[in-house]
Design a protein around this motif. Structure first.
Motif, PDB file in Angstrom:
ATOM      1  N   ILE A  12       8.438   8.472   2.369  1.00  0.00           N
ATOM      2  CA  ILE A  12       8.514   8.716   0.926  1.00  0.00           C
ATOM      3  C   ILE A  12       7.211   9.279   0.365  1.00  0.00           C
ATOM      4  O   ILE A  12       7.140   9.617  -0.813  1.00  0.00           O
ATOM      5  CB  ILE A  12       8.886   7.424   0.156  1.00  0.00           C
ATOM      6  N   ARG A  13       6.174   9.419   1.198  1.00  0.00           N
ATOM      7  CA  ARG A  13       4.897   9.942   0.704  1.00  0.00           C
ATOM      8  C   ARG A  13       5.013  11.317   0.062  1.00  0.00           C
ATOM      9  O   ARG A  13       4.326  11.603  -0.928  1.00  0.00           O
ATOM     10  CB  ARG A  13       3.872   9.965   1.840  1.00  0.00           C
ATOM     11  N   PRO A  14       5.847  12.227   0.594  1.00  0.00           N
ATOM     12  CA  PRO A  14       5.937  13.554  -0.040  1.00  0.00           C
ATOM     13  C   PRO A  14       6.388  13.530  -1.491  1.00  0.00           C
ATOM     14  O   PRO A  14       6.241  14.546  -2.183  1.00  0.00           O
ATOM     15  CB  PRO A  14       6.950  14.288   0.848  1.00  0.00           C
ATOM     16  N   LEU A  15       6.939  12.412  -1.970  1.00  0.00           N
ATOM     17  CA  LEU A  15       7.323  12.338  -3.377  1.00  0.00           C
ATOM     18  C   LEU A  15       6.107  12.423  -4.297  1.00  0.00           C
ATOM     19  O   LEU A  15       6.207  12.912  -5.422  1.00  0.00           O
ATOM     20  CB  LEU A  15       8.086  11.034  -3.647  1.00  0.00           C
ATOM     21  N   VAL A  16       4.963  11.934  -3.829  1.00  0.00           N
ATOM     22  CA  VAL A  16       3.766  11.920  -4.674  1.00  0.00           C
ATOM     23  C   VAL A  16       2.572  12.592  -4.011  1.00  0.00           C
ATOM     24  O   VAL A  16       1.479  12.578  -4.550  1.00  0.00           O
ATOM     25  CB  VAL A  16       3.381  10.469  -5.056  1.00  0.00           C
ATOM     26  N   ARG A  17       2.787  13.175  -2.843  1.00  0.00           N
ATOM     27  CA  ARG A  17       1.646  13.713  -2.104  1.00  0.00           C
ATOM     28  C   ARG A  17       2.026  15.034  -1.437  1.00  0.00           C
ATOM     29  O   ARG A  17       3.122  15.182  -0.908  1.00  0.00           O
ATOM     30  CB  ARG A  17       1.197  12.705  -1.042  1.00  0.00           C
ATOM     31  N   LEU A  31       9.454  11.259 -12.738  1.00  0.00           N
ATOM     32  CA  LEU A  31      10.656  10.867 -11.990  1.00  0.00           C
ATOM     33  C   LEU A  31      10.320  10.604 -10.531  1.00  0.00           C
ATOM     34  O   LEU A  31      10.720   9.581  -9.965  1.00  0.00           O
ATOM     35  CB  LEU A  31      11.713  11.965 -12.116  1.00  0.00           C
ATOM     36  N   LEU A  32       9.559  11.503  -9.917  1.00  0.00           N
ATOM     37  CA  LEU A  32       9.241  11.352  -8.497  1.00  0.00           C
ATOM     38  C   LEU A  32       8.313  10.157  -8.259  1.00  0.00           C
ATOM     39  O   LEU A  32       8.430   9.475  -7.237  1.00  0.00           O
ATOM     40  CB  LEU A  32       8.613  12.639  -7.968  1.00  0.00           C
ATOM     41  N   GLU A  33       7.409   9.903  -9.191  1.00  0.00           N
ATOM     42  CA  GLU A  33       6.531   8.741  -9.049  1.00  0.00           C
ATOM     43  C   GLU A  33       7.313   7.437  -9.194  1.00  0.00           C
ATOM     44  O   GLU A  33       7.044   6.465  -8.483  1.00  0.00           O
ATOM     45  CB  GLU A  33       5.400   8.814 -10.076  1.00  0.00           C
ATOM     46  N   ARG A  34       8.272   7.411 -10.120  1.00  0.00           N
ATOM     47  CA  ARG A  34       9.116   6.217 -10.247  1.00  0.00           C
ATOM     48  C   ARG A  34       9.920   6.010  -8.967  1.00  0.00           C
ATOM     49  O   ARG A  34      10.084   4.882  -8.501  1.00  0.00           O
ATOM     50  CB  ARG A  34      10.053   6.344 -11.456  1.00  0.00           C
ATOM     51  N   ALA A  35      10.427   7.114  -8.423  1.00  0.00           N
ATOM     52  CA  ALA A  35      11.193   7.018  -7.176  1.00  0.00           C
ATOM     53  C   ALA A  35      10.318   6.478  -6.055  1.00  0.00           C
ATOM     54  O   ALA A  35      10.742   5.600  -5.287  1.00  0.00           O
ATOM     55  CB  ALA A  35      11.753   8.391  -6.801  1.00  0.00           C
ATOM     56  N   ASP A  62      -2.797  14.022  -3.676  1.00  0.00           N
ATOM     57  CA  ASP A  62      -1.769  13.448  -4.521  1.00  0.00           C
ATOM     58  C   ASP A  62      -1.345  14.440  -5.599  1.00  0.00           C
ATOM     59  O   ASP A  62      -2.166  15.224  -6.104  1.00  0.00           O
ATOM     60  CB  ASP A  62      -2.265  12.165  -5.191  1.00  0.00           C
ATOM     61  N   ARG A  63      -0.077  14.374  -5.981  1.00  0.00           N
ATOM     62  CA  ARG A  63       0.452  15.228  -7.038  1.00  0.00           C
ATOM     63  C   ARG A  63      -0.310  15.031  -8.352  1.00  0.00           C
ATOM     64  O   ARG A  63      -0.502  15.967  -9.132  1.00  0.00           O
ATOM     65  CB  ARG A  63       1.938  14.900  -7.241  1.00  0.00           C
ATOM     66  N   GLY A 120       7.586   4.613  -6.290  1.00  0.00           N
ATOM     67  CA  GLY A 120       7.261   3.210  -6.530  1.00  0.00           C
ATOM     68  C   GLY A 120       8.419   2.289  -6.210  1.00  0.00           C
ATOM     69  O   GLY A 120       8.238   1.233  -5.576  1.00  0.00           O
ATOM     70  N   TYR A 121       9.621   2.687  -6.620  1.00  0.00           N
ATOM     71  CA  TYR A 121      10.792   1.851  -6.389  1.00  0.00           C
ATOM     72  C   TYR A 121      11.125   1.769  -4.904  1.00  0.00           C
ATOM     73  O   TYR A 121      11.360   0.687  -4.355  1.00  0.00           O
ATOM     74  CB  TYR A 121      11.979   2.408  -7.172  1.00  0.00           C
ATOM     75  N   LEU A 122      11.111   2.914  -4.222  1.00  0.00           N
ATOM     76  CA  LEU A 122      11.441   2.936  -2.793  1.00  0.00           C
ATOM     77  C   LEU A 122      10.366   2.251  -1.960  1.00  0.00           C
ATOM     78  O   LEU A 122      10.665   1.607  -0.954  1.00  0.00           O
ATOM     79  CB  LEU A 122      11.634   4.383  -2.327  1.00  0.00           C
ATOM     80  N   ASP A 123       9.119   2.380  -2.381  1.00  0.00           N
ATOM     81  CA  ASP A 123       8.038   1.709  -1.662  1.00  0.00           C
ATOM     82  C   ASP A 123       8.191   0.193  -1.757  1.00  0.00           C
ATOM     83  O   ASP A 123       7.961  -0.537  -0.787  1.00  0.00           O
ATOM     84  CB  ASP A 123       6.684   2.150  -2.239  1.00  0.00           C
ATOM     85  N   GLU A 124       8.617  -0.276  -2.920  1.00  0.00           N
ATOM     86  CA  GLU A 124       8.841  -1.718  -3.095  1.00  0.00           C
ATOM     87  C   GLU A 124       9.994  -2.200  -2.212  1.00  0.00           C
ATOM     88  O   GLU A 124       9.905  -3.260  -1.584  1.00  0.00           O
ATOM     89  CB  GLU A 124       9.156  -2.010  -4.566  1.00  0.00           C
ATOM     90  N   LEU A 125      11.069  -1.406  -2.146  1.00  0.00           N
ATOM     91  CA  LEU A 125      12.182  -1.768  -1.273  1.00  0.00           C
ATOM     92  C   LEU A 125      11.740  -1.801   0.185  1.00  0.00           C
ATOM     93  O   LEU A 125      12.116  -2.702   0.944  1.00  0.00           O
ATOM     94  CB  LEU A 125      13.331  -0.769  -1.432  1.00  0.00           C
TER      95      LEU A 125
END
Length: 340
Positions: A288-293, A231-235, A306-307, A237-242
């Motif tokens: 948004i880095r803390p979502l995966v790091r 879930l956090l990785e999808r978040a 990285d997570r 990726g999506y937010l990074d694209e935005l």
């Protein structure tokens, strides 16, 4: 909170009135005013509960505070006269508000006719002023002689616009004490002008709040590690694209993209009044880095990883000894450690 669940917050109505805004497309706006407040009976309580529930369930809320220019945006002056100075009663306040609403709607080309619900409500001890533009629909009813008759009713599915002012937060000088939503039709801009609301969004601050909300959500849902990380990785990726394309955030779309299994649960969490998360900001890609790091530092060390390293085994945490074991060290680091 779903539409079928009652609100968990106790609402106490202090004042309530319903006026009418008449605004046909390509025509000037007019208002129809009720002479006195509505009786605070069971029907009034049900109306307020439905309004609060529908408001809580809606996505894409904005948050802000009053504009400084009170000549152009008189709402704080009107509230001060009623709430602080007590020189005007509630009905007088509501009439002044309707006059301002008429001015703001006057030059719009759209059809914005609606009943205008204005209420002062205590929500769990928080004193709030609500304004909502609610459409009307025709339904069927059965008379006492079992005849089918038409009846009109307030249709909350066509909640055109609504705003909520935290009166205590306003008097305290909080950073943001107004929330509002966009209903059917493009009425958000002029309705914000009516409220006198400045909703300047700071992208970095809002992004950090979004990251915190997502982390709180996975904890509250008690997701297993693989589902949580996915879930956090999808978040991310999506937010990074935005963030890369400069597209603004829509909270309901985040829910669909990030947790398609049950988007309504995530949407409800992101729209919590406790978080006061705005839509419409472009995500800050740094935030948004803390979502995966993970990143941490001590008095004599600094660490970032990285997570995914926890899942691959490259990084292992031993709870018993409170140690972190890193595997696959690069040659240059091993050489420096050996030399030391």
């Amino acid at each position: 909170m779903s539409p079928n669940q009652p609100s968990q917050i106790q609402h106490t109505i202090t004042d309530l009135v319903v006026h009418r805004l008449i605004k046909e497309a390509q025509a000037p706006a007019a208002i129809e005013l009720r002479a006195a407040g509505c009786p605070l009976d069971d029907a009034a309580v049900r109306l307020v509960e439905r309004l609060c529930t529908h408001y809580a369930d809606r996505s894409s809320k904005g948050f802000g505070r009053f504009e400084e220019d009170q000549e152009s945006f008189p709402m704080p002056r009107l509230l001060r006269e009623h709430v602080v100075e007590r020189s005007t009663d509630f009905i007088t306040l509501s009439r002044h508000m309707m006059e301002q609403l008429q001015i703001c709607a006057h030059d719009e080309e759209l059809d914005a006719s609606a009943f205008v619900v204005i209420a002062r409500i205590s929500e769990g001890g928080t004193d709030c002023l609500w304004v909502a533009l609610v459409g009307e629909s025709i339904g069927s009813a059965i008379s006492g002689t079992l005849d089918i008759v038409d009846c009109s009713y307030l249709d909350f599915s066509s909640l055109r616009a609504a705003g909520r002012i935290d009166l205590a937060g306003w008097q305290r000088g909080d950073e943001r004490y107004i929330s509002f939503l966009k209903g059917r039709g493009d009425v958000a801009a002029w309705f914000k002008r009516f409220l006198g609301c400045s909703d300047i969004v700071i992208a970095l601050k809002e992004t950090k709040k979004l990251v915190l909300a997502l982390n709180q959500f996975v904890e509250t849902e008690r997701l297993e590690a693989p589902a949580r990380d996915a879930l956090l990785e999808r978040a991310h990726g999506y937010l990074d694209e935005l963030g890369e394309t400069g597209e603004p955030v829509a909270l309901d779309e985040i829910a669909r993209q990030v947790w398609p299994e049950q988007p309504e649960r995530l949407d409800t969490a992101l729209n919590s009044e406790a978080i006061k998360l705005s839509s419409g900001f472009v995500p800050d890609r740094r935030a948004i880095r803390p979502l995966v790091r993970f990143r941490a530092s001590g008095e004599q060390w600094k660490l970032e990883f990285d997570r995914s390293g926890l899942r691959s085994g490259a990084i292992q945490y031993d709870r018993a000894s409170d140690t972190l074991v890193l595997s696959g060290l690069p040659d240059y680091l091993k050489k420096m450690l050996l030399e030391e």
